[in-house]
Write an enzyme that holds these catalytic residues in place. Structure first.
Site, PDB file in Angstrom:
ATOM      1  N   LYS A  72       3.250 -14.773 -18.418  1.00 49.93           N
ATOM      2  CA  LYS A  72       2.292 -15.701 -18.925  1.00 49.93           C
ATOM      3  C   LYS A  72       1.104 -15.621 -18.049  1.00 49.93           C
ATOM      4  O   LYS A  72       0.007 -15.910 -18.563  1.00 49.93           O
ATOM      5  CB  LYS A  72       2.729 -17.109 -18.830  1.00 49.93           C
ATOM      6  CG  LYS A  72       3.923 -17.261 -19.913  1.00 49.93           C
ATOM      7  CD  LYS A  72       4.514 -18.468 -19.907  1.00 49.93           C
ATOM      8  CE  LYS A  72       5.477 -18.924 -21.008  1.00 49.93           C
ATOM      9  NZ  LYS A  72       5.156 -18.593 -22.282  1.00 49.93           N
ATOM     10  N   ASN A 117      13.154 -21.426 -26.867  1.00 51.04           N
ATOM     11  CA  ASN A 117      12.153 -21.927 -25.675  1.00 51.04           C
ATOM     12  C   ASN A 117      11.280 -22.861 -26.234  1.00 51.04           C
ATOM     13  O   ASN A 117      10.835 -22.765 -27.556  1.00 51.04           O
ATOM     14  CB  ASN A 117      11.670 -20.745 -25.033  1.00 51.04           C
ATOM     15  CG  ASN A 117      10.409 -20.269 -25.870  1.00 51.04           C
ATOM     16  OD1 ASN A 117       9.069 -21.079 -25.588  1.00 51.04           O
ATOM     17  ND2 ASN A 117      10.271 -19.302 -26.711  1.00 51.04           N
ATOM     18  N   ARG A 118      11.046 -23.695 -25.567  1.00 51.72           N
ATOM     19  CA  ARG A 118       9.746 -24.705 -25.574  1.00 51.72           C
ATOM     20  C   ARG A 118       8.998 -24.780 -24.588  1.00 51.72           C
ATOM     21  O   ARG A 118       8.602 -25.890 -24.076  1.00 51.72           O
ATOM     22  CB  ARG A 118      10.586 -26.070 -26.198  1.00 51.72           C
ATOM     23  CG  ARG A 118      11.329 -26.716 -25.194  1.00 51.72           C
ATOM     24  CD  ARG A 118      11.593 -28.186 -26.006  1.00 51.72           C
ATOM     25  NE  ARG A 118      12.729 -28.834 -24.752  1.00 51.72           N
ATOM     26  CZ  ARG A 118      13.932 -28.832 -25.068  1.00 51.72           C
ATOM     27  NH1 ARG A 118      14.347 -28.306 -26.269  1.00 51.72           N
ATOM     28  NH2 ARG A 118      14.796 -29.585 -24.422  1.00 51.72           N
ATOM     29  N   PHE A 121       2.963 -23.149 -23.622  1.00 50.65           N
ATOM     30  CA  PHE A 121       1.840 -22.353 -22.807  1.00 50.65           C
ATOM     31  C   PHE A 121       1.801 -22.967 -21.240  1.00 50.65           C
ATOM     32  O   PHE A 121       0.505 -23.071 -20.731  1.00 50.65           O
ATOM     33  CB  PHE A 121       0.666 -22.773 -23.539  1.00 50.65           C
ATOM     34  CG  PHE A 121       0.524 -22.098 -24.765  1.00 50.65           C
ATOM     35  CD1 PHE A 121       1.478 -21.202 -25.214  1.00 50.65           C
ATOM     36  CD2 PHE A 121      -0.453 -22.467 -25.810  1.00 50.65           C
ATOM     37  CE1 PHE A 121       1.196 -20.392 -26.455  1.00 50.65           C
ATOM     38  CE2 PHE A 121      -0.716 -21.701 -26.845  1.00 50.65           C
ATOM     39  CZ  PHE A 121       0.224 -20.928 -27.424  1.00 50.65           C
ATOM     40  N   ASN A 181      -3.154 -16.169 -30.231  1.00 51.60           N
ATOM     41  CA  ASN A 181      -1.980 -17.123 -30.655  1.00 51.60           C
ATOM     42  C   ASN A 181      -2.072 -18.365 -31.573  1.00 51.60           C
ATOM     43  O   ASN A 181      -2.709 -19.364 -30.794  1.00 51.60           O
ATOM     44  CB  ASN A 181      -1.367 -17.158 -29.263  1.00 51.60           C
ATOM     45  CG  ASN A 181       0.127 -17.660 -29.523  1.00 51.60           C
ATOM     46  OD1 ASN A 181       0.515 -18.046 -30.827  1.00 51.60           O
ATOM     47  ND2 ASN A 181       1.054 -17.436 -28.483  1.00 51.60           N
ATOM     48  N   SER A 184       2.510 -20.562 -32.074  1.00 55.18           N
ATOM     49  CA  SER A 184       3.689 -21.206 -31.147  1.00 55.18           C
ATOM     50  C   SER A 184       3.962 -22.316 -31.775  1.00 55.18           C
ATOM     51  O   SER A 184       3.156 -23.094 -32.029  1.00 55.18           O
ATOM     52  CB  SER A 184       2.915 -21.182 -29.660  1.00 55.18           C
ATOM     53  OG  SER A 184       4.108 -21.940 -29.096  1.00 55.18           O
ATOM     54  N   ASN A 186       5.290 -24.545 -30.159  1.00 52.05           N
ATOM     55  CA  ASN A 186       5.544 -25.538 -28.935  1.00 52.05           C
ATOM     56  C   ASN A 186       4.434 -26.226 -28.389  1.00 52.05           C
ATOM     57  O   ASN A 186       4.480 -27.098 -27.505  1.00 52.05           O
ATOM     58  CB  ASN A 186       6.268 -24.679 -27.847  1.00 52.05           C
ATOM     59  CG  ASN A 186       7.461 -23.938 -27.851  1.00 52.05           C
ATOM     60  OD1 ASN A 186       8.361 -24.762 -28.923  1.00 52.05           O
ATOM     61  ND2 ASN A 186       7.747 -22.796 -27.732  1.00 52.05           N
ATOM     62  N   THR A 187       3.232 -26.105 -29.095  1.00 51.61           N
ATOM     63  CA  THR A 187       1.994 -26.936 -28.664  1.00 51.61           C
ATOM     64  C   THR A 187       1.721 -27.748 -30.113  1.00 51.61           C
ATOM     65  O   THR A 187       1.456 -26.986 -31.107  1.00 51.61           O
ATOM     66  CB  THR A 187       0.917 -25.913 -28.479  1.00 51.61           C
ATOM     67  OG1 THR A 187       1.060 -25.309 -27.315  1.00 51.61           O
ATOM     68  CG2 THR A 187      -0.476 -26.736 -28.241  1.00 51.61           C
ATOM     69  N   LYS A 226      -1.754 -13.328 -33.875  1.00 55.63           N
ATOM     70  CA  LYS A 226      -0.215 -13.596 -33.958  1.00 55.63           C
ATOM     71  C   LYS A 226       0.169 -14.695 -34.817  1.00 55.63           C
ATOM     72  O   LYS A 226      -0.165 -15.918 -34.399  1.00 55.63           O
ATOM     73  CB  LYS A 226       0.257 -13.747 -32.486  1.00 55.63           C
ATOM     74  CG  LYS A 226       1.889 -13.641 -32.460  1.00 55.63           C
ATOM     75  CD  LYS A 226       1.938 -13.540 -31.090  1.00 55.63           C
ATOM     76  CE  LYS A 226       3.762 -13.212 -30.876  1.00 55.63           C
ATOM     77  NZ  LYS A 226       4.204 -12.904 -29.487  1.00 55.63           N
ATOM     78  N   ASN A 255       5.830 -14.382 -34.304  1.00 60.89           N
ATOM     79  CA  ASN A 255       6.268 -15.201 -33.189  1.00 60.89           C
ATOM     80  C   ASN A 255       7.837 -15.634 -33.597  1.00 60.89           C
ATOM     81  O   ASN A 255       8.406 -15.296 -34.385  1.00 60.89           O
ATOM     82  CB  ASN A 255       5.416 -16.572 -32.986  1.00 60.89           C
ATOM     83  CG  ASN A 255       5.052 -16.998 -31.734  1.00 60.89           C
ATOM     84  OD1 ASN A 255       6.101 -16.982 -30.945  1.00 60.89           O
ATOM     85  ND2 ASN A 255       3.673 -17.175 -30.983  1.00 60.89           N
ATOM     86  N   THR A 256       8.242 -16.614 -32.751  1.00 59.27           N
ATOM     87  CA  THR A 256       9.604 -17.089 -33.008  1.00 59.27           C
ATOM     88  C   THR A 256       9.589 -18.074 -34.050  1.00 59.27           C
ATOM     89  O   THR A 256       8.603 -18.646 -34.880  1.00 59.27           O
ATOM     90  CB  THR A 256       9.806 -17.980 -31.656  1.00 59.27           C
ATOM     91  OG1 THR A 256       8.808 -19.290 -31.449  1.00 59.27           O
ATOM     92  CG2 THR A 256       9.789 -17.255 -30.578  1.00 59.27           C
ATOM     93  N   GLY A 277      15.120 -13.512 -31.231  1.00 61.78           N
ATOM     94  CA  GLY A 277      16.304 -12.810 -31.154  1.00 61.78           C
ATOM     95  C   GLY A 277      16.503 -12.221 -32.473  1.00 61.78           C
ATOM     96  O   GLY A 277      15.932 -12.340 -33.457  1.00 61.78           O
ATOM     97  N   TYR A 327      10.884  -8.457 -26.526  1.00 62.59           N
ATOM     98  CA  TYR A 327      11.044  -9.635 -25.655  1.00 62.59           C
ATOM     99  C   TYR A 327      12.313  -9.927 -25.416  1.00 62.59           C
ATOM    100  O   TYR A 327      12.987  -9.414 -24.426  1.00 62.59           O
ATOM    101  CB  TYR A 327      10.204 -10.846 -25.903  1.00 62.59           C
ATOM    102  CG  TYR A 327      10.074 -11.794 -24.886  1.00 62.59           C
ATOM    103  CD1 TYR A 327      11.095 -12.268 -24.171  1.00 62.59           C
ATOM    104  CD2 TYR A 327       9.073 -12.780 -24.782  1.00 62.59           C
ATOM    105  CE1 TYR A 327      11.188 -13.221 -23.070  1.00 62.59           C
ATOM    106  CE2 TYR A 327       8.904 -13.770 -24.013  1.00 62.59           C
ATOM    107  CZ  TYR A 327      10.056 -13.891 -23.023  1.00 62.59           C
ATOM    108  OH  TYR A 327       9.880 -14.792 -22.261  1.00 62.59           O
TER     109      TYR A 327
END
Length: 351
Positions: A72, A117-118, A121, A181, A184, A186-187, A226, A255-256, A277, A327
């Site tokens: 990161k 994951n969370r 950033f 990005n 994500s 997670n934001t 992304k 992304n995820t 994954g 990743y």
């Protein structure tokens, strides 16, 4: 094959006995130590796999890259490059340093070879990021480096463009390409930037600033966006229509995912965050295929999500991607995955 690659199955057993984020940090530091020590570097070095391709006008040593998120802060670029990647992407960086979400925030699901994951950033901020990038030797040695930018969690979504423009200004002289990005999970509210009107406004602002920066620095740096794997077909089409309108060079797909369908009943399946994954592989393939049909061949697509074998890397290319990124597959399969992917792509090209 290098000693490092052969030893990974043993190392993984030890790493998986540790907390996931702790193991992540330890691994990066171990790679850095190995890279800086001449003796261990010689013992673990291997021939770098080559399969030259061009991506967004950039010459890659091979089309297998590192996805953003693993490094990161851009602090381990040279050590990671030594594993054999054709290109490296680091970040996501935000204008100001931020700690990210509370720990624990990374979880392994070994039975499904997945991660949740969370992180949020977590990074040391733009100035530290740029300093790390400037210290690395990768670009000076001909490597291609992507810098991934985002917004601070504390920045209201209506002012997100200001954070992206500040990051664009800061990284522009030091990047071979820049990734925006907006995907994500997670934001808070970040994925809303993928909606048509929000994305239209953001891309217009970024393109205008890039034109000014290109004049200032005497070079045009490619821009990529992304996106998430969870977009509807209509949302994917809207993204595809906006990308060429604003002169954006590439899309990173994907992304995820927020979906948990493939991991129901497993430990941690109810943890908040993005799932990465194998389950993401099929999702990203569908996005890539739809993007390619809509865009034709003029826009670059980087396929990422769920690659854990050379055959799956090839599936991404056959779906329409020009290159791939790894990743989570690295976590479970080890760095030998890079060579496996290059070999599979090379074999298909020669067939």
């Amino acid at each position: 094959m290098s000693l490092l690659f052969k030893a990974y199955p043993l190392a993984r057993r030890a790493l998986f006995s540790m907390d996931a984020e702790q193991a992540h940090d330890w691994t990066l530091k171990a790679l850095q130590h190995n890279h800086h020590c001449r003796v261990t570097r010689l013992l673990t070095s291997s021939h770098q796999p080559t399969l030259p391709v061009t991506l967004m006008g950039l010459p890659l040593r091979n089309p297998v890259g590192l996805a953003a998120g693993l490094d990161k802060n851009g602090a381990y670029i040279d050590a990671l490059a030594a594993l054999g990647f054709g290109f490296i992407e680091v970040g996501t960086v935000t204008p100001r340093a931020q700690p990210g979400n509370p720990k624990p925030r990374m979880f392994r699901l070994p039975r499904a070879r997945c991660l949740i994951n969370r992180m949020g950033f977590n990074n040391d901020g733009l100035d530290a990021f740029v300093a790390n990038v400037q210290r690395s030797q990768w670009r000076r040695q001909g490597g291609i480096l992507g810098l991934n930018i985002g917004k601070n969690a504390a920045t209201p979504i209506e002012h997100a463009v200001d954070d992206y423009l500040r990051c664009l200004d800061g990284v522009y002289p030091h990047a071979d390409y820049i990734t925006v990005n907006i995907s994500s999970p997670n934001t808070k509210n970040l994925r809303s930037l993928q909606s048509h009107d929000a994305l239209d406004a953001l891309l217009a602002a970024l393109q205008a600033r890039r034109l000014a920066l290109a004049d200032q620095h005497g070079k045009r740096i490619p821009l990529a966006v992304k996106i998430a794997p969870d977009l509807s077909p209509d949302e994917i089409d809207a993204v595809a229509d906006l990308i060429p309108r604003h002169g954006i060079d590439g899309i990173i797909a994907t992304n995820t995912t927020l979906s948990r369908d493939a991991v129901r009943g497993l430990p941690y399946d109810d943890e908040a965050g993005g799932l990465s994954g194998p389950p993401v592989h099929a999702l990203s393939l569908a996005v890539i295929q739809r993007l390619r049909r809509r865009l034709g061949r003029d826009t670059a697509i980087i396929g990422v999500g769920g690659i854990e074998s050379g055959s799956q890397a090839l599936e991404k290319i056959q779906a329409g991607a020009d290159a791939v990124q790894l990743y989570t597959g690295l976590i479970y399969q080890g760095p030998g995955l890079i060579r496996d992917c290059v070999r599979a792509l090379d074999g298909a090209a020669a067939a």
